[in-house]
Design a protein around this motif. Structure first.
Motif, mmCIF file in Angstrom:
data_model
loop_
_atom_site.group_PDB
_atom_site.id
_atom_site.type_symbol
_atom_site.label_atom_id
_atom_site.label_comp_id
_atom_site.label_asym_id
_atom_site.label_seq_id
_atom_site.Cartn_x
_atom_site.Cartn_y
_atom_site.Cartn_z
ATOM 1 N N LEU A 4 -17.269 -25.444 -32.660
ATOM 2 C CA LEU A 4 -18.351 -25.959 -31.816
ATOM 3 C C LEU A 4 -18.683 -27.400 -32.164
ATOM 4 N N PHE A 5 -18.909 -28.203 -31.122
ATOM 5 C CA PHE A 5 -19.288 -29.602 -31.308
ATOM 6 C C PHE A 5 -20.398 -29.895 -30.309
ATOM 7 N N ASP A 6 -21.545 -30.386 -30.757
ATOM 8 C CA ASP A 6 -22.744 -30.548 -29.930
ATOM 9 C C ASP A 6 -23.084 -29.214 -29.264
ATOM 10 N N PRO A 7 -23.308 -28.149 -30.068
ATOM 11 C CA PRO A 7 -23.556 -26.824 -29.482
ATOM 12 C C PRO A 7 -24.896 -26.737 -28.765
ATOM 13 N N ILE A 8 -24.876 -26.054 -27.623
ATOM 14 C CA ILE A 8 -26.091 -25.774 -26.854
ATOM 15 C C ILE A 8 -26.088 -24.291 -26.493
ATOM 16 N N VAL A 9 -27.255 -23.790 -26.075
ATOM 17 C CA VAL A 9 -27.372 -22.389 -25.659
ATOM 18 C C VAL A 9 -27.596 -22.356 -24.154
ATOM 19 N N THR A 10 -26.827 -21.524 -23.463
ATOM 20 C CA THR A 10 -26.983 -21.363 -22.014
ATOM 21 C C THR A 10 -28.169 -20.443 -21.746
ATOM 22 N N VAL A 28 -16.565 -24.587 -12.039
ATOM 23 C CA VAL A 28 -17.319 -23.378 -11.723
ATOM 24 C C VAL A 28 -18.731 -23.485 -12.316
ATOM 25 N N PRO A 29 -19.797 -23.263 -11.518
ATOM 26 C CA PRO A 29 -21.160 -23.356 -12.050
ATOM 27 C C PRO A 29 -21.649 -22.055 -12.694
ATOM 28 N N CYS A 30 -20.878 -21.552 -13.674
ATOM 29 C CA CYS A 30 -21.288 -20.324 -14.343
ATOM 30 C C CYS A 30 -20.907 -20.393 -15.818
ATOM 31 N N CYS A 34 -19.557 -15.170 -19.936
ATOM 32 C CA CYS A 34 -19.931 -13.952 -19.210
ATOM 33 C C CYS A 34 -19.933 -14.123 -17.693
ATOM 34 N N ARG A 35 -19.683 -15.319 -17.221
ATOM 35 C CA ARG A 35 -19.637 -15.647 -15.791
ATOM 36 C C ARG A 35 -20.998 -15.548 -15.097
ATOM 37 N N GLU A 36 -22.074 -15.550 -15.883
ATOM 38 C CA GLU A 36 -23.427 -15.555 -15.331
ATOM 39 C C GLU A 36 -23.636 -16.881 -14.585
ATOM 40 N N PRO A 37 -24.161 -16.847 -13.344
ATOM 41 C CA PRO A 37 -24.399 -18.109 -12.626
ATOM 42 C C PRO A 37 -25.370 -19.013 -13.396
ATOM 43 N N LEU A 38 -25.026 -20.275 -13.517
ATOM 44 C CA LEU A 38 -25.856 -21.242 -14.242
ATOM 45 C C LEU A 38 -26.248 -22.416 -13.345
ATOM 46 N N GLU A 43 -28.455 -27.758 -12.295
ATOM 47 C CA GLU A 43 -29.369 -28.562 -11.495
ATOM 48 C C GLU A 43 -30.376 -29.329 -12.342
ATOM 49 N N ASN A 44 -31.032 -28.666 -13.307
ATOM 50 C CA ASN A 44 -32.094 -29.351 -14.057
ATOM 51 C C ASN A 44 -31.618 -30.018 -15.343
ATOM 52 N N ARG A 45 -30.407 -29.684 -15.818
ATOM 53 C CA ARG A 45 -29.805 -30.333 -16.990
ATOM 54 C C ARG A 45 -30.678 -30.284 -18.236
ATOM 55 N N LYS A 46 -31.444 -29.225 -18.402
ATOM 56 C CA LYS A 46 -32.263 -29.054 -19.604
ATOM 57 C C LYS A 46 -31.487 -28.171 -20.571
ATOM 58 N N PHE A 47 -30.676 -28.811 -21.402
ATOM 59 C CA PHE A 47 -29.838 -28.090 -22.343
ATOM 60 C C PHE A 47 -30.616 -27.835 -23.635
#
Length: 189
Positions: A4-10, A28-30, A34-38, A43-47
């Motif tokens: 991991l490099f610059d890890p974020i949580v979905t 793909v926007p997921c 797990c293929r959950e739609p993101l 859209e809001n880019r709040k990582f």
């Protein structure tokens, strides 16, 4: 599939590399796991930064993290023709990983888009107009995702920000603005 490099949580709870997720969003926007739609995250880019994961990597895998950072820097350095004689819009500010549709109405920017298409270029730079060209202006490198003509005959170019830059030098020739750029890596707080 690397460290991991610059890890974020979905929003679905998975930890991924920020840049890997942004590249995946190009297709793909997921969630890649797990293929959950993101779409909301896109859209809001709040990582959400995972400081604990970063600390664990620093503490328990310092050599692997150092190697991963070196590989990341080498990959950035290997991007083809990213820094020299890049066509540049002097209009407004764009940001990395943000979608930026551009309505092209001025002749010089029609020329820029036409020249990009002629040579197969999919990237150009964009920053605010500056009083003293070539002296440290900052902006974002944009990648063209789609190009269409609207009913008034002008093109709309859908782009997404890739990375930040500082202008090293500025050129104007045959109605086309170009610049030599230096990549700026964001510093973590």
């Amino acid at each position: 599939m690397r460290l991991l490099f610059d890890p974020i949580v979905t929003s679905c709870g998975h930890t991924v590399c920020l840049r890997c997720l942004l590249c995946y969003f190009d297709e793909v926007p997921c969630c890649p796991l797990c293929r959950e739609p993101l779409a909301d995250l896109l859209e809001n880019r709040k990582f959400i930064t995972t400081r604990l994961t970063e600390e664990l990597l620093r503490r328990y895998l310092p050599d692997a993290l150092s190697d991963r950072k070196r590989i990341h820097e080498e990959e950035l350095a290997a991007l083809p023709n990213v820094t020299r004689n890049i066509p540049i819009f002097l209009e407004t500010i764009a940001f990395p990983s943000i979608i930026c549709p551009i309505y092209v109405s001025e002749f010089q920017y029609h020329v820029l888009i036409t020249k990009c298409q002629e040579v197969g270029a999919t990237r150009f730079a964009m920053c605010s107009p500056f009083e003293n060209p070539g002296v440290g202006a900052c902006g974002s490198l944009l990648e063209i995702k789609e190009h269409r003509i609207v009913p008034d005959g002008n093109p709309v170019v859908d782009t997404i920000g890739i990375l930040r830059f500082r202008v090293l030098s500025y050129h104007h020739k045959n109605g086309l603005n170009t610049a030599d750029l230096e990549h700026i890596e964001d510093k973590k707080a």
